[in-house]
Design a protein around this motif. Structure first.
Motif, PDB file in Angstrom:
ATOM      1  N   ARG A  77       0.790  -1.237   0.000  1.00 51.85           N
ATOM      2  CA  ARG A  77       0.000   0.000   0.000  1.00 51.85           C
ATOM      3  C   ARG A  77       0.819   1.283   0.000  1.00 51.85           C
ATOM      4  NH1 ARG A  77      -5.499  -0.547   1.210  1.00 51.85           N
ATOM      5  NH2 ARG A  77      -6.040  -2.686   1.711  1.00 51.85           N
ATOM      6  N   GLU A  78       2.141   1.167   0.187  1.00 50.64           N
ATOM      7  CA  GLU A  78       2.954   2.376   0.383  1.00 50.64           C
ATOM      8  C   GLU A  78       4.069   2.504  -0.637  1.00 50.64           C
ATOM      9  OE1 GLU A  78       2.719   3.367   5.080  1.00 50.64           O
ATOM     10  OE2 GLU A  78       4.082   1.741   4.519  1.00 50.64           O
ATOM     11  N   THR A  79       4.265   3.731  -1.096  1.00 48.93           N
ATOM     12  CA  THR A  79       5.272   4.011  -2.117  1.00 48.93           C
ATOM     13  C   THR A  79       5.965   5.336  -1.828  1.00 48.93           C
ATOM     14  OG1 THR A  79       4.044   2.792  -3.800  1.00 48.93           O
ATOM     15  CG2 THR A  79       5.544   4.476  -4.600  1.00 48.93           C
ATOM     16  N   VAL A  80       7.268   5.353  -2.044  1.00 47.18           N
ATOM     17  CA  VAL A  80       8.026   6.601  -1.961  1.00 47.18           C
ATOM     18  C   VAL A  80       7.890   7.331  -3.297  1.00 47.18           C
ATOM     19  CG1 VAL A  80      10.282   7.675  -1.590  1.00 47.18           C
ATOM     20  CG2 VAL A  80       9.734   5.500  -0.456  1.00 47.18           C
ATOM     21  N   VAL A  81       7.517   8.582  -3.240  1.00 46.99           N
ATOM     22  CA  VAL A  81       7.451   9.406  -4.455  1.00 46.99           C
ATOM     23  C   VAL A  81       8.180  10.723  -4.205  1.00 46.99           C
ATOM     24  CG1 VAL A  81       5.234   8.400  -5.197  1.00 46.99           C
ATOM     25  CG2 VAL A  81       5.231  10.537  -3.872  1.00 46.99           C
ATOM     26  N   LYS A  82       8.584  11.362  -5.299  1.00 46.61           N
ATOM     27  CA  LYS A  82       9.214  12.679  -5.181  1.00 46.61           C
ATOM     28  C   LYS A  82       8.213  13.659  -4.595  1.00 46.61           C
ATOM     29  CE  LYS A  82      12.117  12.055  -9.224  1.00 46.61           C
ATOM     30  NZ  LYS A  82      12.022  12.135 -10.699  1.00 46.61           N
ATOM     31  N   LYS A  83       8.685  14.519  -3.725  1.00 43.16           N
ATOM     32  CA  LYS A  83       7.824  15.573  -3.191  1.00 43.16           C
ATOM     33  C   LYS A  83       7.641  16.620  -4.296  1.00 43.16           C
ATOM     34  CE  LYS A  83       7.262  18.432   0.859  1.00 43.16           C
ATOM     35  NZ  LYS A  83       7.822  18.693   2.188  1.00 43.16           N
ATOM     36  N   VAL A  84       6.403  16.883  -4.638  1.00 47.35           N
ATOM     37  CA  VAL A  84       6.127  17.855  -5.701  1.00 47.35           C
ATOM     38  C   VAL A  84       5.056  18.832  -5.235  1.00 47.35           C
ATOM     39  CG1 VAL A  84       6.680  16.246  -7.581  1.00 47.35           C
ATOM     40  CG2 VAL A  84       4.311  16.454  -6.781  1.00 47.35           C
ATOM     41  N   GLU A  85       5.021  19.959  -5.922  1.00 52.27           N
ATOM     42  CA  GLU A  85       3.911  20.888  -5.738  1.00 52.27           C
ATOM     43  C   GLU A  85       2.912  20.542  -6.844  1.00 52.27           C
ATOM     44  OE1 GLU A  85       3.171  25.615  -6.251  1.00 52.27           O
ATOM     45  OE2 GLU A  85       5.223  24.967  -5.740  1.00 52.27           O
ATOM     46  N   ILE A  86       1.734  20.071  -6.445  1.00 53.90           N
ATOM     47  CA  ILE A  86       0.760  19.627  -7.448  1.00 53.90           C
ATOM     48  C   ILE A  86       0.232  20.837  -8.234  1.00 53.90           C
ATOM     49  CG2 ILE A  86      -1.567  18.644  -7.760  1.00 53.90           C
ATOM     50  CD1 ILE A  86       0.360  16.425  -7.216  1.00 53.90           C
ATOM     51  N   VAL A  87       0.269  20.747  -9.555  1.00 54.68           N
ATOM     52  CA  VAL A  87      -0.361  21.762 -10.407  1.00 54.68           C
ATOM     53  C   VAL A  87      -1.874  21.558 -10.250  1.00 54.68           C
ATOM     54  CG1 VAL A  87      -0.667  22.557 -12.783  1.00 54.68           C
ATOM     55  CG2 VAL A  87       1.571  21.693 -12.033  1.00 54.68           C
ATOM     56  N   PRO A  88      -2.622  22.592  -9.822  1.00 54.33           N
ATOM     57  CA  PRO A  88      -4.027  22.351  -9.463  1.00 54.33           C
ATOM     58  C   PRO A  88      -4.956  22.193 -10.670  1.00 54.33           C
ATOM     59  CG  PRO A  88      -3.485  24.647  -9.110  1.00 54.33           C
ATOM     60  CD  PRO A  88      -2.211  23.984  -9.559  1.00 54.33           C
ATOM     61  N   LEU A  89      -4.575  21.283 -11.550  1.00 51.63           N
ATOM     62  CA  LEU A  89      -5.387  20.988 -12.736  1.00 51.63           C
ATOM     63  C   LEU A  89      -5.580  19.483 -12.837  1.00 51.63           C
ATOM     64  CD1 LEU A  89      -3.575  23.231 -15.387  1.00 51.63           C
ATOM     65  CD2 LEU A  89      -5.834  23.666 -14.376  1.00 51.63           C
ATOM     66  N   GLU A  90      -6.810  19.044 -13.102  1.00 46.40           N
ATOM     67  CA  GLU A  90      -7.043  17.655 -13.477  1.00 46.40           C
ATOM     68  C   GLU A  90      -7.016  17.622 -14.989  1.00 46.40           C
ATOM     69  OE1 GLU A  90     -10.633  16.240 -11.587  1.00 46.40           O
ATOM     70  OE2 GLU A  90      -9.530  15.990  -9.704  1.00 46.40           O
ATOM     71  N   TYR A 122     -10.192  22.706 -12.916  1.00 44.97           N
ATOM     72  CA  TYR A 122      -9.479  23.415 -11.852  1.00 44.97           C
ATOM     73  C   TYR A 122      -9.716  22.647 -10.557  1.00 44.97           C
ATOM     74  CZ  TYR A 122      -8.465  27.371  -8.670  1.00 44.97           C
ATOM     75  OH  TYR A 122      -8.000  28.180  -7.675  1.00 44.97           O
ATOM     76  N   LYS A 123      -8.634  22.103  -9.987  1.00 45.65           N
ATOM     77  CA  LYS A 123      -8.731  21.339  -8.730  1.00 45.65           C
ATOM     78  C   LYS A 123      -9.017  22.298  -7.585  1.00 45.65           C
ATOM     79  CE  LYS A 123      -5.606  18.302  -7.155  1.00 45.65           C
ATOM     80  NZ  LYS A 123      -6.252  17.076  -6.635  1.00 45.65           N
ATOM     81  N   ASN A 124     -10.283  22.426  -7.234  1.00 48.69           N
ATOM     82  CA  ASN A 124     -10.682  23.347  -6.171  1.00 48.69           C
ATOM     83  C   ASN A 124     -12.011  22.857  -5.599  1.00 48.69           C
ATOM     84  OD1 ASN A 124     -12.034  25.572  -4.867  1.00 48.69           O
ATOM     85  ND2 ASN A 124     -10.452  26.914  -5.718  1.00 48.69           N
ATOM     86  N   ASP A 125     -11.930  22.237  -4.415  1.00 48.86           N
ATOM     87  CA  ASP A 125     -13.110  21.607  -3.799  1.00 48.86           C
ATOM     88  C   ASP A 125     -14.250  22.602  -3.590  1.00 48.86           C
ATOM     89  OD1 ASP A 125     -12.145  19.033  -3.759  1.00 48.86           O
ATOM     90  OD2 ASP A 125     -11.307  19.193  -1.735  1.00 48.86           O
ATOM     91  N   ASP A 126     -13.929  23.835  -3.158  1.00 52.11           N
ATOM     92  CA  ASP A 126     -14.984  24.830  -2.897  1.00 52.11           C
ATOM     93  C   ASP A 126     -15.763  25.155  -4.168  1.00 52.11           C
ATOM     94  OD1 ASP A 126     -14.152  24.944  -0.280  1.00 52.11           O
ATOM     95  OD2 ASP A 126     -12.842  26.677  -0.602  1.00 52.11           O
ATOM     96  N   LEU A 127     -15.065  25.107  -5.293  1.00 46.96           N
ATOM     97  CA  LEU A 127     -15.706  25.436  -6.578  1.00 46.96           C
ATOM     98  C   LEU A 127     -16.182  24.179  -7.318  1.00 46.96           C
ATOM     99  CD1 LEU A 127     -13.140  28.125  -7.840  1.00 46.96           C
ATOM    100  CD2 LEU A 127     -15.316  28.536  -6.690  1.00 46.96           C
ATOM    101  N   HIS A 128     -15.964  23.012  -6.714  1.00 48.02           N
ATOM    102  CA  HIS A 128     -16.345  21.720  -7.301  1.00 48.02           C
ATOM    103  C   HIS A 128     -15.634  21.434  -8.623  1.00 48.02           C
ATOM    104  CE1 HIS A 128     -19.336  21.887  -4.164  1.00 48.02           C
ATOM    105  NE2 HIS A 128     -19.755  23.046  -4.627  1.00 48.02           N
ATOM    106  N   ASP A 129     -14.338  21.699  -8.654  1.00 43.63           N
ATOM    107  CA  ASP A 129     -13.485  21.331  -9.799  1.00 43.63           C
ATOM    108  C   ASP A 129     -14.082  21.725 -11.160  1.00 43.63           C
ATOM    109  OD1 ASP A 129     -11.982  20.164  -7.790  1.00 43.63           O
ATOM    110  OD2 ASP A 129     -12.534  18.112  -8.296  1.00 43.63           O
ATOM    111  N   PRO A 130     -14.317  23.034 -11.373  1.00 44.69           N
ATOM    112  CA  PRO A 130     -14.936  23.426 -12.654  1.00 44.69           C
ATOM    113  C   PRO A 130     -14.005  23.215 -13.851  1.00 44.69           C
ATOM    114  CG  PRO A 130     -14.175  25.374 -11.492  1.00 44.69           C
ATOM    115  CD  PRO A 130     -13.986  24.210 -10.540  1.00 44.69           C
TER     116      PRO A 130
END
Ligand code: UDP
Length: 236
Positions: A77-90, A122-130
């Motif tokens: 269940r566990e994996t090491v990944v590079k620490k990244v700043e997620i681009v807030p786009l799906e 746009y990854k934004n929960d308040d806006l429901h990912d428009p």
């Protein structure tokens, strides 16, 4: 590598700090949500399937020249990944009509496109990912123009590689969602996961759904669908 404090808990994964500044540990849960979190449930064994499948696919992609966040699988269940700043786009790529595409444009599912499509949310929960277009994303400084172009190029490359790979397993890659991140040195890499949670998989011959749509649509056989995809990828 030492696991340290929990940094974040999302719907399907937890993220932990490590003793290395540029690495985090992702831990995959069996929790499932759909419809913007309105539907909640558990898919037994999903965390293991998603962890192992995502890692395997990212390694295939790396070999084909797609940079990813993948570093090392620790356990089921566990994996090491590079620490990244997620681009807030799906980033959504589609080969065949399904889901919101079919709904929004009033067409049936299953239309095979001549060319794959791309769209961003746009990854934004308040806006429901428009839904958002590239110009708006740049205006909002979610990413630069160069980064968006790089993301587009990488997303279509991922599609080329995975579409062919899954067809070899008797599976149509209908559509999928990707997320990208920026590493400490500013490189854009493929992040998040590639799994039956984030892809639509249809059996090549029967069009049987082998993905999270079985959970979204209360079709039953959810665990079996994840198991079947695991079997196709890894064998018995
Ligand atoms: N998807 C995802 N997370 C989301 C929304 C979509 O992983 O928050 C994936 C989904 O599994 C499918 C593709 O993106 O493979 C396209 O989804 P669609 O826009 O059709 O959305 P839906 O029908 O699920 O509302």
């Amino acid at each position: 590598m030492e696991k340290r404090e929990q940094l974040y808990e999302g719907k399907a994964k937890k993220v932990f700090a490590t003793d290395e500044e540029n690495a985090v540990i992702v831990s995959y849960k069996d929790d499932a949500t759909a419809f913007d979190g309105a539907k909640k449930g558990t898919i037994v064994g999903k965390g293991v399937v998603n962890n192992k499948m995502s890692n395997f696919l990212m390694q295939i992609l790396e070999k084909q020249g797609v940079k990813t966040h993948y570093v090392q699988e620790l356990n089921d269940r566990e994996t090491v990944v590079k620490k990244v700043e997620i681009v807030p786009l799906e980033v959504i790529i589609r080969n065949i009509s399904a889901g919101s595409f079919a709904r929004n444009y009033g067409v049936e599912e299953g239309i095979v496109f001549d060319e794959p499509t791309i769209e961003f949310s746009y990854k934004n929960d308040d806006l429901h990912d428009p839904l958002i277009n590239a110009y708006h994303a740049v205006a909002l400084k979610l990413a630069t123009k160069d980064e968006i172009n790089k993301i587009k190029e990488m997303a279509f490359k991922v599609n080329d590689v995975l579409k062919e790979y899954f067809l070899g397993l008797g599976v149509k890659l209908v559509d999928f969602k990707l997320e990208f991140g920026k590493t400490a040195d500013g490189e854009i890499v493929l992040a998040d996961e590639i799994s039956p949670d984030t892809c639509r998989f249809w059996d090549k011959d029967t069009n049987e759904k082998l993905d999270k749509d079985r959970f979204r649509r209360d079709m039953g056989g959810v665990e079996d669908a994840y198991k079947e995809m695991m079997k196709r990828v890894f064998g018995e």
